[in-house]
Design an enzyme around this catalytic site. Structure first.
Site: not given
Ligand SMILES: NC(=O)c1ccc[n+]([C@@H]2O[C@H](COP(=O)([O-])OP(=O)(O)OC[C@H]3O[C@@H](n4cnc5c(N)ncnc54)[C@H](O)[C@@H]3O)[C@@H](O)[C@H]2O)c1
Length: 347
Positions: A133, A184, A217, A245
């Site tokens: 970001y 990851k 994941d 979220d």
């Protein structure tokens, strides 16, 4: 106070009513800013003093904390005002730890079978100033069949280390032991290899803690299958954005979720996790609890703990007695729900 756009204005008015009912007049003095889509469309201002950074320095020198509603309005399709105000505060005030408590207040709010409030009680610490970001990247040959788009994932040792350290300190302060880092690193070997190395180094300095790791994941699956295993989760900016979220879903939806954007020792910013929800705006239907719990979180941060605890207890009562808005099964409007909570707090 920056109510912002859409339902941000309604939920901040609700939070203010509850803050006042909590008897915080002695400790708190509020200043309201109209930074929003309305203001931007009126005179082009996003956050006064954005360009030279003086607006952010003024926030740091004049205020102890900032309470924001939400920013985003379809009349500003570029979302430039939201970007400059919200991401501006996060990045330019270096609010590096985005703290998201995930707490289920009542069994009925969780979409999972047989999950009790005690089973969903953990905190996500999201790195808030780096990663994907950062707005580093570019496009090449745009609009042609050979178009290339690149977005860089920026991870600095300093940035990774301080947020991981924050997570361990947070766990210790809140009587928790399990700190899980999620990345990851199996595929993003450079960027997340740094997270792996730094996490091990920092964890070695907290021998009383139980550090662990999960790929993001796998973490998503585990958050749904068995949320009770988590206490504190620390992760990068983008993964944190996504899993918070998912976590909001576990606690009754976006209307219930609170957050703080924190740099210890500096002016920090608090905001409900939800956005401005344009379709709900002006209808008195938005759930104010995320904003009210965010206000309580701000009080806790400012050391006004008694009032914070009163507010949290009143929200819990409201949920248990179905004195809520329709998104979580009640029939109250935003204002009625806030009034009910304010009355409980005042009692
Ligand atoms: N921090 C922020 O200010 C922030 C965060 C996310 C999105 N946004 C902006 O908000 C605008 C709308 O975005 P979106 O629709 O993706 O996200 P949103 O959070 O506004 O809404 C997502 C869904 O959740 C529901 N919802 C959200 N808050 C609720 C509440 N308090 N009570 C009941 N239901 C609630 C909405 O009705 C909608 O169905 C966009 O302009 C976006 O850029 C701002």
């Amino acid at each position: 106070m920056v109510p912002g756009d859409g339902i941000g204005k309604e939920v901040i008015a609700a939070a203010l009513e509850v803050l006042e009912a909590a008897g915080t007049k002695e400790q708190l003095e509020f200043t309201h800013f109209d930074w929003s889509a309305d203001r931007y469309l009126k005179d082009g201002t996003t956050l006064p003093g954005y360009a030279d950074g003086s607006g952010f320095r003024k926030l740091e020198s004049d205020f102890d904390a900032i309470l924001v509603g939400a920013l985003g309005d379809p009349r500003v399709p570029t979302n430039i005002h939201a970007k400059e105000i919200l991401l501006g505060m996060r990045f330019k005030m270096d609010l590096y730890a985005n703290v998201r408590p995930v707490k289920l207040l009542d069994e009925a709010l969780c979409p999972l079978k047989g999950v009790k409030p005690a089973d969903v009680d953990f905190t996500i610490i999201r790195e808030n100033t780096e990663g994907l970001y950062c707005d580093v990247g570019g496009v090449f040959k745009q609009g042609t069949p050979d178009e290339v788009a690149v977005q860089e994932d920026v991870n600095t040792r300093k940035g990774v280390e301080r947020v991981i350290r924050y997570a361990f300190d947070y766990a210790r302060k809140h009587g928790k032991k399990k700190v899980l880092m999620s990345d990851k690193s199996n595929v993003m070997t450079y960027a997340h290899g740094l997270w792996q190395r730094v996490f091990k180094e920092v964890a070695a300095g907290y021998p009383d803690m139980q550090p662990s790791h999960m790929y993001v994941d796998a973490l998503c699956m585990q958050m749904v299958r068995d949320p009770r295993q988590f206490e504190v989760i620390v992760t990068n900016n983008m993964f944190g954005d996504i899993i918070t979220d998912l976590a909001a879903g576990l606690q009754g939806g976006l209307g219930m979720a609170a957050s703080g954007n924190i740099h210890p020792g500096k002016t920090s910013m608090f905001e409900p996790v939800h956005g401005s929800a344009p379709p709900l705006a002006g209808k008195n239907v938005a759930n104010p609890m995320g904003a009210i719990l965010t206000a309580a979180m701000m009080l806790e941060h400012l050391g006004v703990s008694t009032a914070a605890k009163k507010i949290e207890a009143a929200v819990l009562q409201a949920v248990q007695q179905r004195k809520t808005t329709s998104d979580i099964g009640g029939s109250m409007g935003t204002q009625e729900c806030a009034e009910w909570i304010a009355q409980q707090v005042a009692r």
